[in-house]
Design an enzyme around this catalytic site. Structure first.
Site, PDB file in Angstrom:
ATOM      1  CB  ALA A 676      -0.923   0.008   1.213  1.00  0.00           C
ATOM      2  N   GLY A 678       4.331   1.156   1.165  1.00  0.00           N
ATOM      3  CA  GLY A 678       5.563   0.879   1.885  1.00  0.00           C
ATOM      4  C   GLY A 678       6.469  -0.093   1.164  1.00  0.00           C
ATOM      5  CB  THR A 940       6.216  -0.145   5.756  1.00  0.00           C
ATOM      6  OG1 THR A 940       6.989  -0.972   6.624  1.00  0.00           O
ATOM      7  CG2 THR A 940       7.127   0.770   4.976  1.00  0.00           C
ATOM      8  CB  CYS A 941       1.471   0.688   3.582  1.00  0.00           C
ATOM      9  SG  CYS A 941       2.243  -0.696   2.685  1.00  0.00           S
ATOM     10  CG  PHE A 942      -1.459   2.481   6.325  1.00  0.00           C
ATOM     11  CD1 PHE A 942      -2.203   3.205   5.421  1.00  0.00           C
ATOM     12  CD2 PHE A 942      -1.452   1.093   6.243  1.00  0.00           C
ATOM     13  CE1 PHE A 942      -2.964   2.559   4.461  1.00  0.00           C
ATOM     14  CE2 PHE A 942      -2.211   0.445   5.279  1.00  0.00           C
ATOM     15  CZ  PHE A 942      -2.965   1.166   4.382  1.00  0.00           C
TER      16      PHE A 942
END
Length: 973
Positions: A676, A678, A940-942
């Site tokens: 997403a 990351g 990581t993505c958020f």
């Protein structure tokens, strides 16, 4: 007065008198003891003269040959309304008389002189205020006080300057091609014409069969043409004969050109000259006056008091008591008169006559007299004395006079361009030197503002001056107005007056200029002192901002004034960039542009700050990817972390170019993390690292700089693939350091790399080139260099051309061109093609090279305190012990470990150009029952850090260090 040549002296009223010493004849004008003669015109048997009391007289030769009484031949000029004569001139069939009030009168020559000569008023020139007049055989010129030049009469050879095919004109016509150029003098020959500007630029037009225009050929000119051979000669005065021309410089030098068959050019020959040639016999003698008769020339040298003559002498017009020609200047021996000690005031030459006006020498008068060059009144201009008059006037009537004068002066581009000249520097007006005293300009507008006169000035400028500006002036003198007016607008701005409309009018006038004129103006801007250049930028910036605020939400088609000011702002930006950023680029940024306006202004990227450009790029990339996301189209990359470089390059060959528009989704083999954002960030972080490790296989790596460049002998497909990767990173908002120099981004954006770029890429190589430029001139040859590099010739036969002090700059330029362009042309084109594929959005072209580099590479110098300032908490409070312990441990880390943490949390150890203030992390408590058994876990993505509520700072430190040391990989915790 002395005169000689063909004339019936008795009829002219001049009585021959014997000199008791040597028996020579001298000719003394009977008016000498009365009012002094100040002006004489003579052509085709007509002599017209003006006395210092303003009375005019006309004498006409008796064509019948009959002897008549003198009093019947000299007739007085009587002007209407008791006007006095200022000056006059005559053609073959008419006399033009200029009164002291600037009115023009004309008298058609008749076969017999009437008892009183009454010239008729020329109504068409009544309102203009004429200050100078010149007559050819059958054409006339008139210069007005406001700088307009009028021509009329015969136009068979283009002597009116109105253009080819234009018929003769019976009434005065404005000569628009010289509009705006401040003229100092006008002159007319037989069928040719001249004008001289205040700064010495010379323009000629009309008949040129003998080269009398000095243009290097014998082709007639139908419009004023700049005589470039006289550029920088400081021309101060011009006199024209029938077919030849004489030029006098401010330094006392004489140049002649045109017909020379009688020796009238003074070059010891009878050859014609089609270009101005210095009269060598007069060199060093400091000539102060010249006068051309039809086929002879006079020159006066004040230091010796002698008049020199040369040319046709058939009728004795050379004053040498003979009727032979002189092909070199020889002194005229003037008769002496014991009763007087005389000095020469003015010299005149007629068709076949010569005249010298003298006055009695005063005891205090120096023996060497330099006569000032004053062919007539000068055009109006603004100076301190005039401003003092304006300020001193207080009653309503005199204030109205001031208003009229202001309107006249500030409506005339010629008058404005004639003002504020920088002493003698303006005689060197070139493509770079405008010849203006800009400090005087600023002080003038400031003074006018303090005395309430500025708004009258602004009205005249906006209403009259700006719409009338010449769009294709021949010389830079006409462009001074574009440097003067920004100072007016800047003062208006300080008075809280809207400057948008007047600035737009100025911008419109700039845009209307022909390309050559606009190019010349840009050269002036480049050399303008920084404070004044910044003013020009500021007024266009402020006006643009004002229009944007007024017209928010209005379509670009309706914002013509806004686009005018922005267009000029863009011109100024390009000038600033070419000059090496004389003022910061931030001076061009317009902040807080409404989003609905941004997309209509993308053709002016100079006004967009970094934040706005990033917003536009991101929005455009998301728009393209979202269109495909609706159709569930994704660009999926399945990569083995252990063979990431090989797998990636192989996959890129297989991908259809259209897939680059789709949303990128990266999956690492055997790592179940869902991308997403990351995962792709980590992908670019890892791929650039692996690419750099293997760089020497495909790229040239400089050991000192650590930067990569193309290998000229390498034609591998890898350059295209690496270009794709760079574009993909940019398109997907990922930062990744590809270790390319700024020069690459300059080339992408069509900017030319410089020596500074080579110093960045290859410090040793660039430094050596700099040493060649800095080397003492006499030592350059000792380097034994030639125009080759790596056995490649930089220029044809380069191995045979030694590098010298004269060509070393060319050598460096050719060297840079080879390194950055010629040697890697194919390699760079492959990279560029791949880059454009990888980033389908074209909005990256909005950026400057250093900005694009920063967006792609991110920042490596990080303010870590911003991470804490922007942190948010879920299940924690900032004052909780675990949170305080976390930040204590974090700040204990060295720079490398901090970057490991950043990569652990975000997928990359670099941040975007906005810094960590654009990254808002969330520290979350997942509520583990036994928190000391767990490691910190990133989403990581958020940008979420799952931080267990550890029982002590020591356990937190141990778990965090282990986590960030082994951070790569997804779904492994």
């Amino acid at each position: 007065m002395y005169c000689w040549g063909k004339a019936s002296w008795t009829e002219f009223g001049i009585t021959p008198k014997k000199d008791v010493n040597n028996g020579e004849k001298q000719y003394l004008n009977p008016f000498f003891s009365q009012k002094k003669i100040v002006r004489i015109a003579c052509k085709c048997g007509i002599v017209a003269l003006v006395k210092e009391n303003g009375n005019g007289w006309v004498w006409m030769e008796d064509e019948s040959g009959r002897q008549q009484k003198p009093q019947r031949k000299i007739k007085e000029l009587i002007l209407a309304n008791e006007e006095k004569v200022h000056t006059l001139d005559c053609g073959k069939s008419y006399i033009l008389v200029l009164s002291t009030t600037g009115k023009m009168f004309q008298w058609i020559i008749q076969s017999e002189l009437p008892e009183v000569v009454r010239p008729k008023l020329m109504q068409t020139l009544c309102a203009t205020g004429i200050i100078q007049v010149a007559c050819g055989n059958r054409h006339s010129l008139a210069l007005s006080k406001d700088g307009q030049l009028f021509t009329w009469g015969q136009n068979t050879n283009g002597q009116l300057g109105l253009g080819k095919g234009e018929p003769s004109k019976p009434s005065p016509q404005p000569l628009k091609s010289l509009s705006g150029i401040p003229l100092a003098q006008i002159a007319a020959g037989g069928d040719h014409s001249f004008a001289v500007s205040l700064s010495g630029a010379v323009f000629g037009w009309g008949r040129n069969h003998e080269g009398q225009l000095g243009l290097g050929d014998t082709t007639d000119r139908y419009q004023p043409t700049h005589v470039r051979a006289l550029e920088f000669k400081n021309t101060g005065f011009i006199s024209c004969g029938e077919e030849h021309t004489s030029i006098l410089t401010k330094d006392g030098l004489v140049y002649t050109f045109g017909a020379g068959r009688f020796g009238q050019l003074g070059h010891n020959s009878t050859r014609n000259e089609v270009r101005p040639r210095l009269v060598a016999e007069l060199w060093g003698k400091q000539v102060s006056q010249i006068a051309c008769g039809s086929y002879h020339t006079l020159a006066f040298i004040p230091s010796s008091g002698k008049v020199y003559s040369f040319g046709r002498g058939e009728h004795g017009q050379l004053g040498n008591k003979k009727t032979i020609n002189h092909i070199i200047p020889l002194p005229v021996k003037l008769p002496s008169e014991k009763r007087y000690s005389l000095v020469v005031d003015r010299i005149f030459a007629g068709e076949i006559q010569s005249f010298v006006l003298c006055s009695e020498k005063q005891d205090s008068q120096a023996s060497e007299i330099v006569i000032p060059l004053k062919p007539g009144k000068r055009i109006a201009r603004i100076d301190n004395s005039l401003m003092k008059k304006w300020i001193a006037r207080s009653d309503p009537k005199s204030r109205n006079i001031t208003k009229t004068e202001i309107t006249t002066l500030f409506s005339s581009p010629a008058c404005l361009n004639a003002s504020f000249l920088s002493n003698n520097e303006h005689f060197r007006t070139t493509n770079e030197i405008a010849g203006l005293n800009m400090t005087s300009v600023r002080e003038m507008f400031k003074t006018l503002s303090e005395h309430g006169l500025l708004f009258q000035v602004a009205t005249a400028v906006q209403k009259n001056l700006l719409p009338s500006l010449n769009i294709a002036p021949a010389v830079g003198e006409a462009l001074r107005v574009f440097l003067i007016l920004p100072e007016l607008i800047a003062i208006l701005y300080t008075l809280d007056r809207s400057i948008a409309d007047i600035t737009a009018a100025l911008a419109d006038a700039i845009i209307r200029q022909k390309p050559r004129s606009r190019s010349l103006l840009k050269s002036f801007w480049m050399k303008l002192p920084v404070t004044f250049f910044e003013r020009v930028v500021q007024i266009h910036h402020d006006a643009s901002n004002e229009f944007i605020l007024k017209q928010s939400g209005v379509s670009s088609a309706e914002n013509s004034k806004l686009h005018m000011t922005l267009y000029v702002l863009r011109l100024l930006y390009n000038v600033n960039t070419k000059a090496g950023d004389r003022i910061p680029k931030s001076k061009f940024y317009i902040e807080n542009i409404p989003l609905e306006c941004v997309y209509s202004l993308l053709m002016y990227p100079c006004i967009l700050d970094m934040k706005t450009k990033q917003h536009v790029l991101r929005a455009d990339c998301e728009k393209l990817s979202n269109i495909n996301d609706i159709c569930c189209l994704q660009n999926n990359l399945l990569i083995n972390r252990d063979t990431i470089l090989r797998d990636t390059l192989l996959l890129l060959k297989q991908i259809d170019p259209i897939q680059y528009q789709w949303q990128l989704k990266v999956t690492f083999l055997n790592e179940p993390g869902e991308d997403a954002g990351g995962v792709q960030r980590e992908f670019f972080s890892v791929i650039t690292r692996e690419l750099y490790k293997s760089a020497q296989e495909e790229f040239k790596l400089d050991e000192k700089s650590g930067l990569l460049w193309f290998i000229s002998e390498n034609h591998s497909e890898v350059y295209h693939s690496v270009g794709v990767l760079c574009g993909m990173a940019l398109y997907n908002h990922c930062v990744a350091d590809f270790h390319f120099p700024l020069a690459l981004f300059k080339k992408l954006l069509k900017e030319k790399p410089t020596l500074e770029d080579l110093k960045e890429l290859c410090p040793t190589e660039g430094g050596n080139l700099q040493k060649i430029l800095d080397e003492d001139e006499d030592c350059v040859e000792d380097l034994y260099l030639d125009f080759t590099i790596q056995e490649h010739e930089l220029v044809p036969n380069g191995k045979d051309i030694a590098v010298t002090k004269y060509n070393r700059k060319q050598y460096v330029d050719e060297y840079l061109d080879f390194v950055f362009n010629t040697s890697v042309k194919k390699q760079f084109e492959d990279f560029k093609e791949g880059f454009s594929k990888g980033c389908p959005s074209t909005m990256w072209r909005l950026f400057l090279p250093n900005e694009l580099m920063a967006v792609l590479y991110g920042k490596h110098i990080i303010d870590w305190t911003e991470l804490e300032k922007n942190a948010r908490y879920d299940g924690y409070e900032p004052t909780d012990q675990t949170i305080m312990n976390f930040w204590t441990v974090f700040y204990e880390l060295n720079e490398e470990k901090k970057k490991h943490f950043l990569a652990f949390l975000t997928g990359s150890d670099r941040v975007s150009v906005g810094g960590l203030r654009t990254r808002r992390i969330i520290i979350k408590d997942n509520g583990h029952q036994n928190p000391d058994d767990y490691f910190p876990d990133p989403c990581t993505c958020f940008l979420v850090l799952n931080l267990p509520n550890y029982s002590s700072i020591d356990i937190l430190r141990e778990k965090l260090l282990h986590a960030i040391t082994c951070h790569e990989g997804f779904g492994t915790w």
